[in-house]
Design a protein around this motif. Structure first.
Motif, PDB file in Angstrom:
ATOM      1  N   LEU A  37       0.866  -1.174   0.000  1.00  0.00           N
ATOM      2  CA  LEU A  37       0.000   0.000   0.000  1.00  0.00           C
ATOM      3  C   LEU A  37       0.905   1.225   0.000  1.00  0.00           C
ATOM      4  CD1 LEU A  37      -2.617  -0.854   2.779  1.00  0.00           C
ATOM      5  CD2 LEU A  37      -2.888  -1.063   0.312  1.00  0.00           C
ATOM      6  N   VAL A  38       0.535   2.243  -0.758  1.00  0.00           N
ATOM      7  CA  VAL A  38       1.283   3.494  -0.789  1.00  0.00           C
ATOM      8  C   VAL A  38       0.353   4.591  -0.276  1.00  0.00           C
ATOM      9  CG1 VAL A  38       2.490   5.174  -2.232  1.00  0.00           C
ATOM     10  CG2 VAL A  38       2.685   2.727  -2.739  1.00  0.00           C
ATOM     11  N   LYS A  39       0.738   5.185   0.849  1.00  0.00           N
ATOM     12  CA  LYS A  39      -0.037   6.277   1.449  1.00  0.00           C
ATOM     13  C   LYS A  39       0.694   7.580   1.139  1.00  0.00           C
ATOM     14  CE  LYS A  39      -1.292   8.141   5.953  1.00  0.00           C
ATOM     15  NZ  LYS A  39      -1.122   7.940   7.404  1.00  0.00           N
ATOM     16  N   GLU A  67     -12.306   6.255  -0.699  1.00  0.00           N
ATOM     17  CA  GLU A  67     -12.646   7.590  -1.184  1.00  0.00           C
ATOM     18  C   GLU A  67     -12.213   8.724  -0.262  1.00  0.00           C
ATOM     19  OE1 GLU A  67     -16.636   8.114  -2.542  1.00  0.00           O
ATOM     20  OE2 GLU A  67     -16.692   6.140  -3.430  1.00  0.00           O
ATOM     21  N   THR A  68     -12.089   8.478   1.019  1.00  0.00           N
ATOM     22  CA  THR A  68     -11.797   9.553   1.962  1.00  0.00           C
ATOM     23  C   THR A  68     -10.396  10.118   1.778  1.00  0.00           C
ATOM     24  OG1 THR A  68     -11.761  10.158   4.299  1.00  0.00           O
ATOM     25  CG2 THR A  68     -10.995   7.958   3.758  1.00  0.00           C
ATOM     26  N   LEU A  74      -8.033   6.878   6.769  1.00  0.00           N
ATOM     27  CA  LEU A  74      -7.133   6.048   5.968  1.00  0.00           C
ATOM     28  C   LEU A  74      -6.267   5.154   6.852  1.00  0.00           C
ATOM     29  CD1 LEU A  74      -6.086   8.585   3.221  1.00  0.00           C
ATOM     30  CD2 LEU A  74      -7.525   6.580   2.948  1.00  0.00           C
ATOM     31  N   ASP A  75      -5.801   5.694   7.973  1.00  0.00           N
ATOM     32  CA  ASP A  75      -5.001   4.882   8.888  1.00  0.00           C
ATOM     33  C   ASP A  75      -5.827   3.727   9.448  1.00  0.00           C
ATOM     34  OD1 ASP A  75      -2.717   6.380   8.510  1.00  0.00           O
ATOM     35  OD2 ASP A  75      -3.036   7.634  10.280  1.00  0.00           O
ATOM     36  N   ALA A  76      -7.097   3.976   9.738  1.00  0.00           N
ATOM     37  CA  ALA A  76      -7.979   2.908  10.227  1.00  0.00           C
ATOM     38  C   ALA A  76      -8.183   1.853   9.140  1.00  0.00           C
ATOM     39  CB  ALA A  76      -9.315   3.489  10.677  1.00  0.00           C
ATOM     40  N   TRP A  77      -8.363   2.288   7.903  1.00  0.00           N
ATOM     41  CA  TRP A  77      -8.527   1.358   6.785  1.00  0.00           C
ATOM     42  C   TRP A  77      -7.264   0.507   6.611  1.00  0.00           C
ATOM     43  CZ3 TRP A  77      -6.164   0.502   2.066  1.00  0.00           C
ATOM     44  CH2 TRP A  77      -6.851  -0.353   1.193  1.00  0.00           C
ATOM     45  N   ILE A  78      -6.096   1.162   6.686  1.00  0.00           N
ATOM     46  CA  ILE A  78      -4.830   0.441   6.546  1.00  0.00           C
ATOM     47  C   ILE A  78      -4.677  -0.586   7.670  1.00  0.00           C
ATOM     48  CG2 ILE A  78      -2.310   0.699   6.694  1.00  0.00           C
ATOM     49  CD1 ILE A  78      -2.699   3.401   5.176  1.00  0.00           C
ATOM     50  N   ALA A  79      -5.038  -0.216   8.882  1.00  0.00           N
ATOM     51  CA  ALA A  79      -4.950  -1.151  10.014  1.00  0.00           C
ATOM     52  C   ALA A  79      -5.841  -2.373   9.777  1.00  0.00           C
ATOM     53  CB  ALA A  79      -5.332  -0.448  11.310  1.00  0.00           C
ATOM     54  N   ARG A  80      -7.043  -2.151   9.235  1.00  0.00           N
ATOM     55  CA  ARG A  80      -7.930  -3.280   8.925  1.00  0.00           C
ATOM     56  C   ARG A  80      -7.304  -4.180   7.862  1.00  0.00           C
ATOM     57  NH1 ARG A  80     -11.725   0.815   9.243  1.00  0.00           N
ATOM     58  NH2 ARG A  80     -11.990   0.897   6.989  1.00  0.00           N
ATOM     59  N   ASP A  87       0.994  -9.941   5.697  1.00  0.00           N
ATOM     60  CA  ASP A  87       2.177  -9.841   4.835  1.00  0.00           C
ATOM     61  C   ASP A  87       2.296  -8.484   4.142  1.00  0.00           C
ATOM     62  OD1 ASP A  87       2.805 -12.482   5.419  1.00  0.00           O
ATOM     63  OD2 ASP A  87       1.630 -13.247   3.734  1.00  0.00           O
ATOM     64  N   ILE A  88       1.354  -7.579   4.376  1.00  0.00           N
ATOM     65  CA  ILE A  88       1.273  -6.318   3.637  1.00  0.00           C
ATOM     66  C   ILE A  88       2.371  -5.327   4.046  1.00  0.00           C
ATOM     67  CG2 ILE A  88      -0.275  -5.003   5.141  1.00  0.00           C
ATOM     68  CD1 ILE A  88      -1.925  -4.471   2.550  1.00  0.00           C
ATOM     69  N   TRP A  89       2.848  -4.574   3.071  1.00  0.00           N
ATOM     70  CA  TRP A  89       3.794  -3.482   3.279  1.00  0.00           C
ATOM     71  C   TRP A  89       3.021  -2.173   3.204  1.00  0.00           C
ATOM     72  CZ3 TRP A  89       9.355  -3.695   3.202  1.00  0.00           C
ATOM     73  CH2 TRP A  89       9.886  -4.974   3.039  1.00  0.00           C
ATOM     74  N   VAL A  90       3.460  -1.160   3.958  1.00  0.00           N
ATOM     75  CA  VAL A  90       2.884   0.186   3.860  1.00  0.00           C
ATOM     76  C   VAL A  90       4.035   1.169   3.718  1.00  0.00           C
ATOM     77  CG1 VAL A  90       1.476   1.965   4.945  1.00  0.00           C
ATOM     78  CG2 VAL A  90       0.897  -0.455   5.280  1.00  0.00           C
TER      79      VAL A  90
END
Length: 112
Positions: A37-39, A67-68, A74-80, A87-90
């Motif tokens: 994921l790229v934030k 969409e937000t 976005l941080d909450a979405w990434i945590a989910r 295995d996900i990278w951020v």
């Protein structure tokens, strides 16, 4: 993504830094095959967005899955996502223009 995740993330962070912006790895995933994921934080407007790679037919494309533009949402979405896929990278990028620095195709799903 044809490269291992750690090598691809390293190349992205180097590209960001060479352009004079800031990138850091907020979460390290599985070295060989973890999704990324790229934030991105636009330092002028404080808008934030996330990009995720997805398959679209035969090709791979990066898209905005949320969409937000609110960073807390976005941080909450990434945590989910991280709970679902350990295995996900951020990778977080801070840029005055809100650039993502991806060389791959990026599709803005919000403007469909």
């Amino acid at each position: 993504m044809l490269l291992s995740s750690d090598l691809w993330v390293s190349a992205l962070t180097r590209r960001v830094e060479q352009a004079g912006s800031f990138a850091f790895i907020a979460r390290r995933g599985e070295k060989s095959f973890g999704a990324v994921l790229v934030k991105v934080l636009n330092l002028r407007t404080r808008d934030t967005y996330v990009l995720r790679e997805a398959q679209k037919g035969e090709e791979s494309v990066w898209m905005r899955p949320v969409e937000t533009k609110d960073e807390a949402d976005l941080d909450a979405w990434i945590a989910r996502q991280a709970r679902y896929d350990p295995d996900i990278w951020v990778v977080e990028i801070e840029d005055p223009e809100g650039r993502h620095f991806l060389t791959e195709k990026v599709e803005d799903m919000m403007n469909r």
